[in-house]
Design a protein around this motif. Structure first.
Motif, PDB file in Angstrom:
ATOM      1  N   THR A 276      93.321  35.993  18.110  1.00 58.03           N
ATOM      2  CA  THR A 276      94.619  35.347  18.036  1.00 58.03           C
ATOM      3  C   THR A 276      95.329  35.450  19.389  1.00 58.03           C
ATOM      4  OG1 THR A 276      95.574  37.393  17.174  1.00 58.03           O
ATOM      5  CG2 THR A 276      94.866  35.749  15.566  1.00 58.03           C
ATOM      6  N   THR A 277      96.408  34.699  19.545  1.00 58.23           N
ATOM      7  CA  THR A 277      97.114  34.647  20.813  1.00 58.23           C
ATOM      8  C   THR A 277      98.567  35.073  20.648  1.00 58.23           C
ATOM      9  OG1 THR A 277      97.728  32.323  20.512  1.00 58.23           O
ATOM     10  CG2 THR A 277      95.650  32.770  21.668  1.00 58.23           C
ATOM     11  N   VAL A 278      99.180  35.406  21.766  1.00 57.91           N
ATOM     12  CA  VAL A 278     100.610  35.682  21.854  1.00 57.91           C
ATOM     13  C   VAL A 278     101.224  34.587  22.725  1.00 57.91           C
ATOM     14  CG1 VAL A 278     102.368  37.253  22.770  1.00 57.91           C
ATOM     15  CG2 VAL A 278     100.338  38.181  21.640  1.00 57.91           C
ATOM     16  N   LYS A 279     102.317  34.003  22.267  1.00 63.34           N
ATOM     17  CA  LYS A 279     103.021  33.016  23.083  1.00 63.34           C
ATOM     18  C   LYS A 279     104.003  33.752  23.987  1.00 63.34           C
ATOM     19  CE  LYS A 279     103.914  28.924  21.537  1.00 63.34           C
ATOM     20  NZ  LYS A 279     104.494  27.746  20.836  1.00 63.34           N
ATOM     21  N   LEU A 280     103.822  33.613  25.288  1.00 63.69           N
ATOM     22  CA  LEU A 280     104.690  34.267  26.250  1.00 63.69           C
ATOM     23  C   LEU A 280     106.033  33.550  26.342  1.00 63.69           C
ATOM     24  CD1 LEU A 280     102.019  34.946  29.035  1.00 63.69           C
ATOM     25  CD2 LEU A 280     102.779  36.485  27.205  1.00 63.69           C
ATOM     26  N   ASN A 281     106.969  34.142  27.085  1.00 62.76           N
ATOM     27  CA  ASN A 281     108.331  33.605  27.108  1.00 62.76           C
ATOM     28  C   ASN A 281     108.459  32.263  27.816  1.00 62.76           C
ATOM     29  OD1 ASN A 281     108.229  34.379  29.824  1.00 62.76           O
ATOM     30  ND2 ASN A 281     109.480  36.211  29.519  1.00 62.76           N
ATOM     31  N   ASN A 282     107.369  31.805  28.468  1.00 64.23           N
ATOM     32  CA  ASN A 282     107.387  30.468  29.063  1.00 64.23           C
ATOM     33  C   ASN A 282     106.521  29.476  28.291  1.00 64.23           C
ATOM     34  OD1 ASN A 282     104.851  31.389  29.711  1.00 64.23           O
ATOM     35  ND2 ASN A 282     104.933  30.782  31.865  1.00 64.23           N
TER      36      ASN A 282
ATOM     37  N   ARG B 141     108.708  49.630  24.935  1.00 67.61           N
ATOM     38  CA  ARG B 141     108.348  48.500  24.066  1.00 67.61           C
ATOM     39  C   ARG B 141     109.589  47.861  23.443  1.00 67.61           C
ATOM     40  NH1 ARG B 141     105.841  49.751  19.680  1.00 67.61           N
ATOM     41  NH2 ARG B 141     105.679  52.022  19.857  1.00 67.61           N
ATOM     42  N   ALA B 142     110.570  48.674  23.091  1.00 66.35           N
ATOM     43  CA  ALA B 142     111.815  48.133  22.535  1.00 66.35           C
ATOM     44  C   ALA B 142     112.563  47.316  23.583  1.00 66.35           C
ATOM     45  CB  ALA B 142     112.692  49.268  22.018  1.00 66.35           C
TER      46      ALA B 142
ATOM     47  N   GLY C 232     112.267  39.663  25.593  1.00 61.27           N
ATOM     48  CA  GLY C 232     111.240  38.635  25.508  1.00 61.27           C
ATOM     49  C   GLY C 232     110.063  38.850  26.440  1.00 61.27           C
ATOM     50  N   ILE C 233     109.787  40.105  26.764  1.00 62.12           N
ATOM     51  CA  ILE C 233     108.659  40.453  27.631  1.00 62.12           C
ATOM     52  C   ILE C 233     107.509  40.947  26.755  1.00 62.12           C
ATOM     53  CG2 ILE C 233     107.885  41.975  29.501  1.00 62.12           C
ATOM     54  CD1 ILE C 233     110.895  42.212  30.306  1.00 62.12           C
ATOM     55  N   ALA C 234     106.333  40.381  26.924  1.00 61.49           N
ATOM     56  CA  ALA C 234     105.184  40.820  26.136  1.00 61.49           C
ATOM     57  C   ALA C 234     104.673  42.160  26.667  1.00 61.49           C
ATOM     58  CB  ALA C 234     104.071  39.783  26.189  1.00 61.49           C
ATOM     59  N   THR C 235     104.270  43.030  25.746  1.00 64.68           N
ATOM     60  CA  THR C 235     103.701  44.328  26.104  1.00 64.68           C
ATOM     61  C   THR C 235     102.184  44.222  26.135  1.00 64.68           C
ATOM     62  OG1 THR C 235     105.532  45.524  25.072  1.00 64.68           O
ATOM     63  CG2 THR C 235     103.492  46.744  25.432  1.00 64.68           C
ATOM     64  N   GLU C 236     101.592  44.580  27.272  1.00 63.09           N
ATOM     65  CA  GLU C 236     100.131  44.609  27.404  1.00 63.09           C
ATOM     66  C   GLU C 236      99.716  46.030  27.733  1.00 63.09           C
ATOM     67  OE1 GLU C 236      96.597  41.888  29.283  1.00 63.09           O
ATOM     68  OE2 GLU C 236      98.479  41.998  30.397  1.00 63.09           O
ATOM     69  N   ALA C 237      98.704  46.525  27.035  1.00 66.56           N
ATOM     70  CA  ALA C 237      98.290  47.921  27.152  1.00 66.56           C
ATOM     71  C   ALA C 237      97.057  48.059  28.034  1.00 66.56           C
ATOM     72  CB  ALA C 237      97.998  48.497  25.771  1.00 66.56           C
ATOM     73  N   TRP C 238      97.219  48.844  29.120  1.00 67.76           N
ATOM     74  CA  TRP C 238      96.015  49.269  29.842  1.00 67.76           C
ATOM     75  C   TRP C 238      95.681  50.702  29.430  1.00 67.76           C
ATOM     76  CZ3 TRP C 238      96.150  53.465  33.136  1.00 67.76           C
ATOM     77  CH2 TRP C 238      97.326  53.762  33.831  1.00 67.76           C
ATOM     78  N   SER C 239      94.437  51.080  29.652  1.00 63.69           N
ATOM     79  CA  SER C 239      93.917  52.349  29.116  1.00 63.69           C
ATOM     80  C   SER C 239      94.235  52.457  27.630  1.00 63.69           C
ATOM     81  CB  SER C 239      94.490  53.553  29.879  1.00 63.69           C
ATOM     82  OG  SER C 239      93.765  54.726  29.596  1.00 63.69           O
ATOM     83  N   PRO C 240      93.912  51.423  26.844  1.00 56.77           N
ATOM     84  CA  PRO C 240      94.327  51.412  25.440  1.00 56.77           C
ATOM     85  C   PRO C 240      93.685  52.502  24.594  1.00 56.77           C
ATOM     86  CG  PRO C 240      92.774  49.636  25.868  1.00 56.77           C
ATOM     87  CD  PRO C 240      93.141  50.216  27.205  1.00 56.77           C
ATOM     88  N   LEU C 241      92.588  53.065  25.081  1.00 53.97           N
ATOM     89  CA  LEU C 241      91.911  54.153  24.364  1.00 53.97           C
ATOM     90  C   LEU C 241      92.096  55.492  25.071  1.00 53.97           C
ATOM     91  CD1 LEU C 241      88.560  52.258  23.630  1.00 53.97           C
ATOM     92  CD2 LEU C 241      90.585  52.395  22.178  1.00 53.97           C
TER      93      LEU C 241
END
Length: 273
Positions: free
Chosen positions: A4-10, A174-175, A181-190
Motif C-alpha cells: 500500500t502507499t502513503v499520500k504525501l502532503n504534495n 511522530r505527533a 502533515g509530515i510523513a514519518t519514515e523509519a530507518w533502522s526499523p529493526l
C-alpha cells in the motif's frame, strides 16, 4: 503481495514499505536491489554517503521496469550542505543513479553546527519547482529544526526519515509530524536486530506464526510509518515484504509500546555534524 502507499502532503504517493541499502557495499548493491525488485519492492532508498548510488542505478537500468513504477530516494550529505553545494551534489547523485529525476530527496542530517540546512532547503525548493525531485524532505530532523524550516519557507517537508523502532518509538516527534502533515519514515526499523529478542515481540511472533522481524515491520505499518528494511539475503528480502497478510491486535500494539527504552543505534541529531 500488494504494497500500500502513503499520500504525501504534495499528493505524491510513496510505498509504505521500501528497500534500504544502508551499509550495503557497492559491489553487492546491484544484486541486492535486483533481488528486491524481483520480490516486488518498488521503492529503493539510498544516499550519497552510502557510496552505492551507482549500484542502485545499475539495478534499476537492468530491471526493465518502467520508471514511473519506481520510487527512488537519495539524500544530501552534510559536507555538501548550502544552496549551491546542494545543487551540485544533487546533480552528482542523479548522474550516479542514471536518472532524470528522483522521487524524494532528503537533507540527510540537520548538522546544526554547520547551520546550513535552511540554505540547503532553498536548493530543494528549487529542485522541486524544476520537477527534478517529485518531493522534498529531511532526515533526522528534530521539532526545532523542522519549525525553523517551516518558518522560513512555504514548502513543508513531505517526509522526515528518522531512527524509529520499538526500542526508540519517537512518540513526540511522530505527533509533531502528524500535526504538520509530515510523513514519518523509519530507518533502522529493526534496530539492527536489537529488538528482535524482546519478549513482547517474540511472543507475538509465536502466536501469529510470523518472524519477529515481520512482527516489528507490521507494527510500523499499523502505526502509519513508512519503513525501509535492509537485507542482502534474498530469502530475508522476501520475508520482509510478506507483512500484508496479518494484523496485530490492539493488545499486541500496547505490548510493543512497552519496549520503548530510548535505544539509539545511530547518532543524536542535535550533536551530529
Amino acid at each position: 503481495m500488494t504494497v500500500t502507499t502513503v499520500k504525501l502532503n504534495n499528493g505524491v504517493e510513496i510505498p509504505r514499505l521500501g528497500f534500504g541499502v544502508f551499509q550495503v557495499p557497492e559491489d553487492e548493491t546491484a544484486a541486492a536491489v535486483t533481488a528486491a525488485l524481483q520480490a516486488g519492492y518498488r521503492s529503493v532508498d539510498t544516499a550519497a554517503i552510502y557510496g552505492n548510488e551507482a549500484g542502485v542505478g545499475r539495478a534499476l537500468a537492468a530491471s526493465g521496469l518502467p520508471r514511473e513504477e519506481l520510487f527512488i530516494t537519495t539524500k544530501l550529505w552534510n559536507t555538501d550542505q548550502g544552496h549551491d553545494a546542494a545543487l551540485r551534489a544533487f546533480d552528482a547523485s542523479l548522474a550516479r543513479l542514471g536518472l532524470d529525476y528522483v522521487d524524494l530527496y532528503l537533507i540527510h542530517w540537520p548538522a546544526p553546527a554547520r547551520d546550513l540546512y535552511t540554505d540547503s532547503w532553498r536548493a530543494l525548493e528549487r529542485l522541486a519547482r524544476e520537477g527534478r525531485i517529485r518531493a522534498a524532505g529531511v532526515s533526522n530532523f528534530q521539532p526545532a529544526h523542522l519549525k525553523r524550516l517551516m518558518d522560513g519557507s512555504d514548502l513543508v517537508p513531505a517526509v522526515n526519515q528518522i531512527e524509529l523502532h520499538p526500542g526508540l518509538q519517537q512518540a513526540e516527534l511522530r505527533a509533531f509530524h502528524a500535526e504538520h502533515g509530515i510523513a514519518t519514515e523509519a530507518w533502522s526499523p529493526l534496530a539492527q536486530g536489537a529488538v528482535l529478542g524482546d519478549p513482547e515481540i517474540t511472543a507475538i511472533a509465536a502466536r501469529t506464526g510470523k518472524s519477529p522481524a515481520q512482527v516489528v515491520l507490521r507494527w510500523h505499518l499499523q502505526l502509519g510509518n513508512i519503513v525501509i528494511p535492509k537485507s542482502v539475503t534474498p530469502a530475508r528480502i522476501r520475508e520482509n515484504l510478506d507483512v500484508f497478510d496479518f494484523e496485530l491486535t490492539d493488545e499486541d500494539m500496547a505490548s510493543i509500546a512497552t519496549s520503548d527504552r530510548g535505544l539509539r543505534t545511530g547518532p543524536n541529531p542535535d550533536e551530529f555534524n
